[in-house]
Design a protein around this motif. Structure first.
Motif, PDB file in Angstrom:
ATOM      1  N   GLN A  68       0.696  -1.238  -0.078  1.00  0.00           N
ATOM      2  CA  GLN A  68      -0.005  -0.020   0.002  1.00  0.00           C
ATOM      3  C   GLN A  68       1.019   1.207   0.072  1.00  0.00           C
ATOM      4  O   GLN A  68       1.885   1.203   0.790  1.00  0.00           O
ATOM      5  N   HIS A  69       0.420   2.120  -0.649  1.00  0.00           N
ATOM      6  CA  HIS A  69       1.160   3.605  -0.769  1.00  0.00           C
ATOM      7  C   HIS A  69       0.235   4.797  -0.861  1.00  0.00           C
ATOM      8  O   HIS A  69      -1.000   4.389  -1.323  1.00  0.00           O
ATOM      9  N   VAL A  71      -1.787   7.694  -2.290  1.00  0.00           N
ATOM     10  CA  VAL A  71      -1.913   8.708  -3.538  1.00  0.00           C
ATOM     11  C   VAL A  71      -2.863   9.647  -3.195  1.00  0.00           C
ATOM     12  O   VAL A  71      -4.171   9.286  -3.007  1.00  0.00           O
ATOM     13  N   GLY A  72      -2.417  10.846  -3.368  1.00  0.00           N
ATOM     14  CA  GLY A  72      -3.282  11.800  -2.758  1.00  0.00           C
ATOM     15  C   GLY A  72      -4.001  11.557  -1.379  1.00  0.00           C
ATOM     16  O   GLY A  72      -3.223  11.563  -0.403  1.00  0.00           O
ATOM     17  N   ASP A  73      -5.295  11.271  -0.937  1.00  0.00           N
ATOM     18  CA  ASP A  73      -5.852  11.081   0.485  1.00  0.00           C
ATOM     19  C   ASP A  73      -5.987   9.401   0.612  1.00  0.00           C
ATOM     20  O   ASP A  73      -6.241   9.113   1.885  1.00  0.00           O
ATOM     21  N   VAL A  74      -5.813   8.882  -0.489  1.00  0.00           N
ATOM     22  CA  VAL A  74      -6.095   7.485  -0.108  1.00  0.00           C
ATOM     23  C   VAL A  74      -4.929   6.297  -0.182  1.00  0.00           C
ATOM     24  O   VAL A  74      -3.975   6.657  -0.888  1.00  0.00           O
ATOM     25  N   PHE A  75      -5.009   5.051   0.255  1.00  0.00           N
ATOM     26  CA  PHE A  75      -3.949   4.142   0.067  1.00  0.00           C
ATOM     27  C   PHE A  75      -4.316   3.256  -1.072  1.00  0.00           C
ATOM     28  O   PHE A  75      -5.152   2.751  -1.213  1.00  0.00           O
ATOM     29  N   CYS A  76      -3.530   3.010  -1.810  1.00  0.00           N
ATOM     30  CA  CYS A  76      -3.594   2.468  -3.195  1.00  0.00           C
ATOM     31  C   CYS A  76      -2.582   1.304  -2.909  1.00  0.00           C
ATOM     32  O   CYS A  76      -1.479   1.116  -2.409  1.00  0.00           O
TER      33      CYS A  76
END
Lengths: 132, 218
Positions: A68-69, A71-76
Motif C-alpha cells: 500500500q502507498h 496517492v492523494g488522500d487514499v491508500f492504493c
C-alpha cells in the motif's frame, strides 16, 4: 531591525541616506527570506526522512506482494517494484530541491553578513540588526 | 483585491502615488531626505502621529497579504496532489485494461471487478484502495472510474474526463502559483514601506532628542 533611542554617549552624527534605507530594507527582506527558506528546508528534510524510512521498510516486504502507498488522500495497492521506483523518484526530486534550498540559504546568509558589517560600520550600535 | 481606494488623495509629504495597478494601489511611503525640513513644516508630534498611522495601515495590509498567502500556500500542494491522483488512476486504468486484454487473449474468463464476490474484496488488486471514510476510519473499495469529479466550490461538483480534469487542475495550479508570486512581491513592497516608516519615525524622534539636548546645553 528597529533603531533604539540613542544614548548620549553613543550619539553619532550619521545621516541616514536613501541608499542606507535601501540596505536596511534589503536586510529585512533577506531576514524574512531566511526564515521562510529555513522553514521550507526543514519540511523538505523531514519529508525526505519519511521517504527513506518507507524505502527501508519496503526492503523487508515480499517481492510479489502488493504494497500500500499513499496517492492523494487514499491508500492504493501496487507491486513492490513499482512503489520502490515511485519512492526513488520522489527522493531524487526532494534531494534536488534540498540542494537548491541549501544553496539559496547560503547565498542569503552571505549577503546578510555583508550588509550587516556594512551597516554596523556606518551606524555602530545606533542600529540593531539582530533578530528579536 | 482592492485594498486601497482611489489613491489620488494620498499623495503628500509622507506618501507618494504609485501607478494605479501597482500593489493594489497601496501608496509608497516617502523616505525623508531632509528630516529637519519635514519636522519644521509639520512639527514633531504631527510627524510621529502621521507616521504611526501609516505604520499601522501598512501592518494591517501586511496581515491581509500574509493571510491570503497562507491560503494559497495550502492550495498549491492540494492541486498538485489532485493532479498526481488523477494521473495515477489513469495509469491504473490503463494497466487494468491491459490485463483484461491479455486474459481475453488467453481465453480466460474475464473477472468482474468490484463484483459481489467476497473473496475479491479481500484480495487486494491494483485498483483496490483504502480510503478514509471518516477521521481515522478507513474502508476498502475497488474503483473503476472512467471519469473524476472536481469540486468547483459553491456546492457544485462537475464530472470530467481524465484529460479534462488534469487540464483544469493544472490551470488552477498555475493561477494559484502566479497569484502567490504576485502576493510575495506585494508583501516585499509592504514590508519595505514598514521599514521606511520605522526608520523615518526613529529619525524624527532622534532629531527631536538632539535638538532638545542642544537647546538644554545652551
Amino acid at each position: 531591525m528597529r533603531a533604539a533611542v540613542v544614548a548620549p554617549q553613543d550619539e553619532r552624527d550619521t545621516t541616514v541616506t536613501r541608499s542606507d534605507q535601501n540596505d536596511i530594507n534589503r536586510f529585512a527582506r533577506l531576514l524574512n527570506e531566511r526564515i521562510d527558506t529555513g522553514h521550507t528546508l526543514r519540511m523538505r528534510r523531514e519529508l525526505l526522512r519519511l521517504h527513506d524510512d518507507a524505502a527501508d521498510e519496503l526492503i523487508l516486504a515480499d517481492d510479489d506482494e502488493l504494497v500500500q502507498h499513499v496517492v492523494g488522500d487514499v491508500f492504493c495497492y501496487a507491486p513492490k517494484s513499482e512503489v520502490e521506483a515511485r519512492i526513488q523518484e520522489q527522493k531524487e526530486k526532494l534531494e534536488a530541491e534540498i540542494a537548491d534550498l541549501d544553496a539559496q540559504l547560503a547565498a542569503i546568509v552571505d549577503e546578510m553578513q555583508k550588509l550587516k558589517s556594512h551597516l554596523y560600520a556606518k551606524f555602530g550600535n545606533t542600529i540593531n540588526l539582530e533578530e528579536s | 483585491m482592492a485594498v486601497a481606494a482611489s489613491n489620488a488623495e494620498y499623495a503628500d509629504d509622507f506618501v507618494q502615488n504609485q501607478a494605479a495597478d501597482a500593489h493594489h494601489g497601496i501608496p509608497a511611503i516617502k523616505f525623508f531626505e531632509d528630516i529637519p525640513g519635514v519636522v519644521a513644516s509639520h512639527g514633531v508630534q504631527k510627524c510621529l502621529e502621521r507616521l504611526n498611522l501609516l505604520h499601522m495601515k501598512y501592518k494591517f495590509w501586511e496581515s491581509k497579504f500574509v493571510t491570503s498567502r497562507a491560503a494559497l500556500l495550502q492550495k498549491v500542494p492540494e492541486f498538485t496532489r489532485a493532479i498526481q491522483t488523477v494521473k495515477y488512476i489513469e495509469s491504473v486504468n490503463a494497466k487494468q485494461a491491459e490485463i483484461a486484454q491479455q486474459d481475453g487473449n488467453r481465453g480466460a474468463p474475464q473477472e468482474e471487478i468490484g463484483g459481489e464476490d467476497d473473496e475479491l474484496s479481500r484480495q487486494p488488486r491494483l485498483n483496490t484502495v483504502n480510503f478514509e471514510l471518516a477521521d481515522q476510519l478507513f474502508a476498502r473499495a475497488q474503483i473503476r472510474p472512467s471519469c473524476v469529479c472536481i469540486w468547483l466550490g459553491a456546492s457544485v461538483m462537475v464530472e470530467y474526463e481524465f484529460s479534462e480534469a488534469i487540464a483544469l487542475l493544472e490551470s488552477n495550479l498555475n493561477t494559484a502559483q502566479s497569484s502567490l508570486q504576485e502576493i510575495e512581491q506585494d508583501l516585499v513592497f509592504i514590508r519595505d514601506q514598514i521599514n521606511i516608516a520605522e526608520v523615518n519615525m526613529t529619525r524624527v524622534y532622534n532629531h527631536d532628542v538632539k535638538t532638545k539636548r542642544q537647546a538644554g546645553k545652551q
